[in-house]
Design a protein around this motif. Structure first.
Motif, PDB file in Angstrom:
ATOM      1  N   TYR A 146     -19.857  18.543   7.558  1.00  0.00           N
ATOM      2  CA  TYR A 146     -19.188  19.789   7.920  1.00  0.00           C
ATOM      3  C   TYR A 146     -17.697  19.522   8.170  1.00  0.00           C
ATOM      4  O   TYR A 146     -17.261  18.380   8.335  1.00  0.00           O
ATOM      5  CB  TYR A 146     -19.807  20.388   9.193  1.00  0.00           C
ATOM      6  CG  TYR A 146     -19.596  19.523  10.419  1.00  0.00           C
ATOM      7  CD1 TYR A 146     -18.521  19.757  11.264  1.00  0.00           C
ATOM      8  CD2 TYR A 146     -20.446  18.452  10.694  1.00  0.00           C
ATOM      9  CE1 TYR A 146     -18.302  18.961  12.373  1.00  0.00           C
ATOM     10  CE2 TYR A 146     -20.232  17.657  11.791  1.00  0.00           C
ATOM     11  CZ  TYR A 146     -19.166  17.904  12.632  1.00  0.00           C
ATOM     12  OH  TYR A 146     -18.942  17.098  13.715  1.00  0.00           O
ATOM     13  N   GLY A 172     -31.623  31.058  11.719  1.00  0.00           N
ATOM     14  CA  GLY A 172     -30.681  31.092  10.612  1.00  0.00           C
ATOM     15  C   GLY A 172     -31.360  31.507   9.327  1.00  0.00           C
ATOM     16  O   GLY A 172     -32.588  31.451   9.209  1.00  0.00           O
ATOM     17  N   GLU A 173     -30.549  31.924   8.358  1.00  0.00           N
ATOM     18  CA  GLU A 173     -31.078  32.336   7.068  1.00  0.00           C
ATOM     19  C   GLU A 173     -31.721  31.159   6.340  1.00  0.00           C
ATOM     20  O   GLU A 173     -31.484  30.001   6.687  1.00  0.00           O
ATOM     21  CB  GLU A 173     -29.941  32.913   6.208  1.00  0.00           C
ATOM     22  CG  GLU A 173     -29.320  34.172   6.764  1.00  0.00           C
ATOM     23  CD  GLU A 173     -28.150  34.663   5.913  1.00  0.00           C
ATOM     24  OE1 GLU A 173     -27.913  34.089   4.825  1.00  0.00           O
ATOM     25  OE2 GLU A 173     -27.480  35.621   6.331  1.00  0.00           O
ATOM     26  N   THR A 176     -30.081  27.294   5.434  1.00  0.00           N
ATOM     27  CA  THR A 176     -28.957  26.913   6.300  1.00  0.00           C
ATOM     28  C   THR A 176     -29.124  25.511   6.892  1.00  0.00           C
ATOM     29  O   THR A 176     -28.204  25.000   7.525  1.00  0.00           O
ATOM     30  CB  THR A 176     -28.763  27.929   7.444  1.00  0.00           C
ATOM     31  OG1 THR A 176     -30.027  28.176   8.072  1.00  0.00           O
ATOM     32  CG2 THR A 176     -28.195  29.234   6.921  1.00  0.00           C
ATOM     33  N   LYS A 178     -32.091  24.344   8.805  1.00  0.00           N
ATOM     34  CA  LYS A 178     -32.808  24.293  10.085  1.00  0.00           C
ATOM     35  C   LYS A 178     -33.689  23.051  10.192  1.00  0.00           C
ATOM     36  O   LYS A 178     -33.735  22.397  11.235  1.00  0.00           O
ATOM     37  CB  LYS A 178     -33.650  25.566  10.250  1.00  0.00           C
ATOM     38  CG  LYS A 178     -32.805  26.844  10.290  1.00  0.00           C
ATOM     39  CD  LYS A 178     -33.638  28.080  10.534  1.00  0.00           C
ATOM     40  CE  LYS A 178     -34.540  28.440   9.366  1.00  0.00           C
ATOM     41  NZ  LYS A 178     -33.797  28.890   8.170  1.00  0.00           N
ATOM     42  N   ASN A 285     -36.185  32.493  10.193  1.00  0.00           N
ATOM     43  CA  ASN A 285     -35.078  33.251   9.593  1.00  0.00           C
ATOM     44  C   ASN A 285     -35.265  34.748   9.848  1.00  0.00           C
ATOM     45  O   ASN A 285     -34.648  35.586   9.221  1.00  0.00           O
ATOM     46  CB  ASN A 285     -34.968  32.976   8.088  1.00  0.00           C
ATOM     47  CG  ASN A 285     -36.218  33.373   7.328  1.00  0.00           C
ATOM     48  OD1 ASN A 285     -37.100  34.030   7.868  1.00  0.00           O
ATOM     49  ND2 ASN A 285     -36.305  32.976   6.079  1.00  0.00           N
ATOM     50  N   LEU A 312     -27.777  28.859  13.379  1.00  0.00           N
ATOM     51  CA  LEU A 312     -27.000  28.226  12.309  1.00  0.00           C
ATOM     52  C   LEU A 312     -26.363  29.303  11.438  1.00  0.00           C
ATOM     53  O   LEU A 312     -27.067  30.161  10.904  1.00  0.00           O
ATOM     54  CB  LEU A 312     -27.906  27.329  11.462  1.00  0.00           C
ATOM     55  CG  LEU A 312     -28.602  26.187  12.215  1.00  0.00           C
ATOM     56  CD1 LEU A 312     -29.474  25.385  11.258  1.00  0.00           C
ATOM     57  CD2 LEU A 312     -27.602  25.280  12.886  1.00  0.00           C
ATOM     58  N   PRO A 314     -24.597  31.253   8.258  1.00  0.00           N
ATOM     59  CA  PRO A 314     -24.716  31.131   6.794  1.00  0.00           C
ATOM     60  C   PRO A 314     -23.462  30.488   6.220  1.00  0.00           C
ATOM     61  O   PRO A 314     -22.390  30.499   6.841  1.00  0.00           O
ATOM     62  CB  PRO A 314     -24.875  32.579   6.342  1.00  0.00           C
ATOM     63  CG  PRO A 314     -24.270  33.404   7.429  1.00  0.00           C
ATOM     64  CD  PRO A 314     -24.502  32.653   8.700  1.00  0.00           C
ATOM     65  N   LEU A 315     -23.582  29.942   5.023  1.00  0.00           N
ATOM     66  CA  LEU A 315     -22.471  29.223   4.399  1.00  0.00           C
ATOM     67  C   LEU A 315     -21.281  30.148   4.141  1.00  0.00           C
ATOM     68  O   LEU A 315     -20.126  29.705   4.194  1.00  0.00           O
ATOM     69  CB  LEU A 315     -22.950  28.582   3.093  1.00  0.00           C
ATOM     70  CG  LEU A 315     -22.025  27.550   2.438  1.00  0.00           C
ATOM     71  CD1 LEU A 315     -21.619  26.454   3.409  1.00  0.00           C
ATOM     72  CD2 LEU A 315     -22.696  26.950   1.201  1.00  0.00           C
ATOM     73  N   ASN A 360     -27.401  29.818   0.650  1.00  0.00           N
ATOM     74  CA  ASN A 360     -26.772  28.886   1.581  1.00  0.00           C
ATOM     75  C   ASN A 360     -26.689  27.454   1.058  1.00  0.00           C
ATOM     76  O   ASN A 360     -26.500  27.260  -0.134  1.00  0.00           O
ATOM     77  CB  ASN A 360     -27.465  28.978   2.940  1.00  0.00           C
ATOM     78  CG  ASN A 360     -27.239  30.334   3.580  1.00  0.00           C
ATOM     79  OD1 ASN A 360     -26.123  30.660   3.930  1.00  0.00           O
ATOM     80  ND2 ASN A 360     -28.294  31.139   3.693  1.00  0.00           N
ATOM     81  N   VAL A 361     -26.817  26.479   1.952  1.00  0.00           N
ATOM     82  CA  VAL A 361     -26.581  25.078   1.579  1.00  0.00           C
ATOM     83  C   VAL A 361     -27.574  24.622   0.517  1.00  0.00           C
ATOM     84  O   VAL A 361     -27.231  23.858  -0.380  1.00  0.00           O
ATOM     85  CB  VAL A 361     -26.669  24.165   2.828  1.00  0.00           C
ATOM     86  CG1 VAL A 361     -26.421  22.706   2.443  1.00  0.00           C
ATOM     87  CG2 VAL A 361     -25.664  24.605   3.881  1.00  0.00           C
TER      88      VAL A 361
END
Length: 456
Positions: A146, A172-173, A176, A178, A285, A312, A314-315, A360-361
């Motif tokens: 990050y 988190g979505e 992300t 988790k 999520n 967390l 989202p990106l 996301n990631v």
């Protein structure tokens, strides 16, 4: 296959068993008395022993006790022509896996040995898994890549909560990270030497989730032939991570609450409470507070798992992390694929930064992986990056005039639309459709729809 040791002073029995198991390609050792048996046992460590109760120099049960003291994992079957119930009970008390009377039933013995072989193979696979897991947990830390201030703040929270045994809720979505953060918390905690057990509650049918978590005793239900350790028990002295806890049935939510509060549970069909030392982390999520208000998630469990929530982002809300993440994935995947790609062009980076990353990631990693596969030069260029969203599922322009056929097509299309919209999350898809999760699963089976195809 695991070797077998046959111990019997009757030559005809020895020859019969030798021929029986050698015909099935087992490695077989034979002994006529306790002294020979002990020598072969300590030199070859066979995992299966077929042991006569009456030997010239020692009682079979006494040799059984000695063998189990030397190797507690040895599987010993007692055979005898002098069958008494008290002998059977004593043999089982001292660790025999079975007790058979002469004359022996070849088919019965073959089945017993085959079952032991299967159990040993499963145990070996599990031990290999644990060995691999311990290397992961004790070795190099899971990399958290990050640059953003948001992620720095979250990492500070993570480091603080890792020092405790507090229950952690990761929100988190999808995509992300988790699960990655759950593993990282485990790795830097004082439980890092213990197991890290993770389970995705959406991937296991409701009727099997309870037995997977809590285990069961023989006879708990029709197919419960032997004792099974549940994941809670396997996570003793370590961490249990429950992903997508929003998918957990209400009945199991109550049982999980008792585990968190009392650090104890009962197996299915069990009467004895098993005490466990386990840290529980969960992820979702879905908005659990809304589920509580709707009556689909227990309020008391929510308050218990919400002790230390970590959300967390989202990106798309931390786009400064896209560049370091893309560079990290590039380095990781290039090494795996043995490709000579040195980097990503500035123009390609601009495309990555302009995209909103609904997946996301996880979607970013998949995109970099695809780009590496198709790239022809030393750098990933804009033409190597494919960010087109999947084509929307379209209704047939001309529906069949056959009512039943048209309704089947409509039903299948609606299920696919819901799964596409929720990226394969069955609980959320069921909510969108206004049906139960079990009914959705039946529809997916009926139309041969794989929910994992909709995961980003």
């Amino acid at each position: 296959m695991y070797p077998i040791l046959i111990v019997d002073d009757d030559e005809s029995i020895r020859n019969f068993l030798l021929a029986l198991f050698e015909a099935e390609s087992y490695t077989v050792f034979t002994a006529i008395n306790g002294e020979q048996a002990w020598k072969l046992f300590t030199e070859n460590t066979p995992m299966i022993v077929i042991l006569d109760q009456r030997l010239p120099d020692i009682k079979g049960i006494d040799l059984l006790k000695r063998m189990k003291e030397y190797d507690p994992d040895a599987n010993i079957i007692i055979i005898t022509g002098y069958g008494e119930i008290k002998d059977a009970v004593r043999a089982m008390e001292f660790g025999a896996v079975n007790y058979l009377l002469k004359p022996l039933d070849a088919q019965e013995l073959r089945i017993i040995v085959k079952q032991i072989q299967q159990n040993l193979s499963i145990k070996k696979e599990r031990d290999l898994y644990w060995d691999k897991l311990q290397v992961l947990c004790r070795g190099k830390l899971t990399p958290l890549v990050y640059k953003s201030k948001k992620m720095e703040e979250i990492l500070n929270q993570v480091k603080e909560v890792a020092k405790t045994n507090s229950t952690v809720l990761l929100e988190g979505e999808s995509g992300t990270g988790k699960g990655l953060f759950a593993l990282y918390i485990h790795q830097i905690s004082n439980r890092s030497g213990g197991p890290f057990i993770d389970i995705d509650c959406t991937t296991i049918p409701e009727n099997l989730l309870e037995s997977e978590l809590f285990g069961y005793e023989p006879g708990a239900f029709t197919d419960a032939k032997k004792r099974k350790e549940g994941l809670i028990e396997l996570a003793h002295k370590g961490t249990l991570f429950l992903d997508e806890i929003s998918s957990m049935p209400m009945l199991l939510q109550g049982k999980l609450l008792k585990v968190i509060e009392n650090r104890a549970f009962r197996k299915l069909g069990g009467k004895k409470e098993i005490v466990v030392d386990v840290r529980i982390m969960v992820a979702t999520n879905t908005n659990l507070e809304e589920m509580v208000n709707n009556g689909t998630f227990r309020k008391d469990l929510f308050f218990r798992i919400n002790t230390f929530p970590i959300k967390l982002p989202p990106l798309r809300e931390r786009k400064e992390d896209i560049t370091p993440l893309a560079e990290h994935f590039l380095k990781e995947i290039v090494k795996e694929y043995h490709k000579e790609i040195e980097g990503i062009t500035p123009e390609a980076f601009e495309i990555l930064k302009d995209y909103d990353w609904p997946g996301n990631v996880r979607e970013l990693r998949n995109t970099i992986e695809k780009a590496i596969i198709v790239a022809r030069g030393k750098f990933i260029k804009p033409e190597d990056i494919n960010l087109r969203m999947g084509e929307p599922i379209k209704m047939e322009e001309k529906l069949s005039l056959n009512f039943k056929e048209a309704m089947e097509n409509l039903e299948m299309d609606l299920v696919k639309r819901a799964l596409a919209q929720t990226q394969g999350n069955q609980t959320q898809a069921a909510e969108i459709l206004g049906v139960s999760r079990n009914f959705l699963i039946r529809l997916m089976k009926k139309h041969k729809i794989n929910p994992f195809e909709f995961k980003v």
